[in-house]
Design a protein around this motif. Structure first.
Motif, PDB file in Angstrom:
ATOM      1  N   ASP A  52      38.386  43.549  45.076  1.00 33.18           N
ATOM      2  CA  ASP A  52      38.083  41.784  45.229  1.00 33.18           C
ATOM      3  C   ASP A  52      38.320  41.163  43.302  1.00 33.18           C
ATOM      4  O   ASP A  52      38.072  42.144  42.724  1.00 33.18           O
ATOM      5  N   THR A  53      37.803  40.061  43.323  1.00 35.68           N
ATOM      6  CA  THR A  53      38.686  39.669  41.716  1.00 35.68           C
ATOM      7  C   THR A  53      37.207  39.138  41.289  1.00 35.68           C
ATOM      8  O   THR A  53      37.175  39.421  40.102  1.00 35.68           O
ATOM      9  N   ALA A  54      35.846  39.198  42.066  1.00 36.87           N
ATOM     10  CA  ALA A  54      34.289  38.462  41.472  1.00 36.87           C
ATOM     11  C   ALA A  54      34.388  39.676  40.151  1.00 36.87           C
ATOM     12  O   ALA A  54      34.111  38.773  39.038  1.00 36.87           O
ATOM     13  N   LEU A  56      36.804  40.166  37.158  1.00 36.13           N
ATOM     14  CA  LEU A  56      37.513  40.030  36.706  1.00 36.13           C
ATOM     15  C   LEU A  56      37.085  38.599  36.459  1.00 36.13           C
ATOM     16  O   LEU A  56      37.497  38.368  35.063  1.00 36.13           O
ATOM     17  N   GLN A  57      36.737  37.831  37.469  1.00 39.07           N
ATOM     18  CA  GLN A  57      36.391  36.659  36.920  1.00 39.07           C
ATOM     19  C   GLN A  57      35.220  36.645  36.050  1.00 39.07           C
ATOM     20  O   GLN A  57      35.217  35.584  35.456  1.00 39.07           O
ATOM     21  N   ALA A  58      34.709  37.643  36.192  1.00 42.53           N
ATOM     22  CA  ALA A  58      33.207  37.004  35.192  1.00 42.53           C
ATOM     23  C   ALA A  58      32.840  37.553  33.985  1.00 42.53           C
ATOM     24  O   ALA A  58      32.682  37.571  33.453  1.00 42.53           O
ATOM     25  N   TRP A  81      44.462  41.004  42.168  1.00 44.36           N
ATOM     26  CA  TRP A  81      44.473  41.705  40.234  1.00 44.36           C
ATOM     27  C   TRP A  81      45.449  41.222  39.551  1.00 44.36           C
ATOM     28  O   TRP A  81      45.491  40.928  38.337  1.00 44.36           O
ATOM     29  N   GLU A  83      47.752  38.752  39.774  1.00 40.71           N
ATOM     30  CA  GLU A  83      47.260  37.476  39.265  1.00 40.71           C
ATOM     31  C   GLU A  83      46.616  37.216  38.675  1.00 40.71           C
ATOM     32  O   GLU A  83      46.555  35.896  37.344  1.00 40.71           O
ATOM     33  N   MET A  84      45.015  37.425  39.336  1.00 39.88           N
ATOM     34  CA  MET A  84      44.252  37.632  37.610  1.00 39.88           C
ATOM     35  C   MET A  84      43.609  37.948  36.712  1.00 39.88           C
ATOM     36  O   MET A  84      43.823  37.618  35.649  1.00 39.88           O
ATOM     37  N   GLN A  87      45.702  35.468  34.046  1.00 39.80           N
ATOM     38  CA  GLN A  87      45.141  34.525  33.942  1.00 39.80           C
ATOM     39  C   GLN A  87      44.002  34.949  32.879  1.00 39.80           C
ATOM     40  O   GLN A  87      43.376  34.009  32.126  1.00 39.80           O
ATOM     41  N   LEU A  88      43.929  35.835  32.696  1.00 42.28           N
ATOM     42  CA  LEU A  88      43.110  36.758  31.816  1.00 42.28           C
ATOM     43  C   LEU A  88      43.820  37.130  30.574  1.00 42.28           C
ATOM     44  O   LEU A  88      42.940  36.307  29.291  1.00 42.28           O
TER      45      LEU A  88
END
Length: 203
Positions: A52-54, A56-58, A81, A83-84, A87-88
């Protein structure tokens, strides 16, 4: 780190009857300065089929200043991944390497959402022949040294954020006996490197 071999290139040379015989002509080297910062952090994450993208988001909230991804095959990730990661990239440099252990990342072959074409449009840099672990070492040094990097158009960058804004990373450096290229291109020949040496010094 492949310290005792050179995957994809073969040995630099060999010693026969006490005489060194070289198979490859050495390339010019640009050595990075000693970093003046040691407290910065660069994350290294490996792409997995069910990830999941957890994490990456953190990353931004955890204070990381750079990210290296060990992607599938020639440098691919899942759609989520991709898409996330897009955003980074406005906030930190993201390097896409391959987790396979041999071969380079691609530049213009796969156009699906997690392929290198879309990833580059979203601001990621393809690592070329450089493995994920060495990518992390090089990115850590670049951020820590605060040295202006040589990029297309010789844009200067002093922070990790401006590395992204400067465009495709064409930094060439050597740690140990490895020639690094973030451009995804094959290492330049000594002849072509001489032509570019003047521009590199003025970046």
């Amino acid at each position: 780190m492949a310290a005792f071999e050179s995957p994809g290139s073969g040995p630099l040379g060999e010693v026969v009857e006490g005489v060194a015989r070289y198979h490859h002509q050495p390339s010019p080297r640009a050595v990075l300065p000693i970093p003046h910062r040691l407290d910065h952090r660069v994350a290294l994450l490996e792409a997995c089929l069910d990830a999941d993208t957890a994490l990456l988001q953190a990353l931004p909230a955890l204070g990381y200043e750079g990210l290296v991804i060990a992607g599938f095959g020639a440098g691919h990730v899942s759609g989520a991944w991709s898409e996330m990661l897009g955003q980074l990239t406005p906030g930190l440099p993201v390097i896409m390497a391959t987790r396979t252990g041999r071969g380079a990342t691609a530049l213009a072959t796969d156009g699906f959402v997690g392929g290198e074409i879309v990833l580059q449009k979203r601001g990621l840099h393809m690592a070329g022949q450089l493995c994920p672990r060495k990518c992390r070492v090089l990115l850590w040094l670049l951020i820590g040294s605060g040295r202006p990097c040589c990029t297309r158009g010789c844009h200067a960058s002093e922070t990790a954020r401006s590395l992204v804004a400067a465009g495709s990373l064409l930094v060439r450096a050597v740690l140990g006996c490895v020639h690094f290229c973030f451009s995804g291109q094959r290492p330049c020949s000594p002849r072509s490197a001489k032509k570019n040496s003047t521009a590199s010094k003025t970046c």
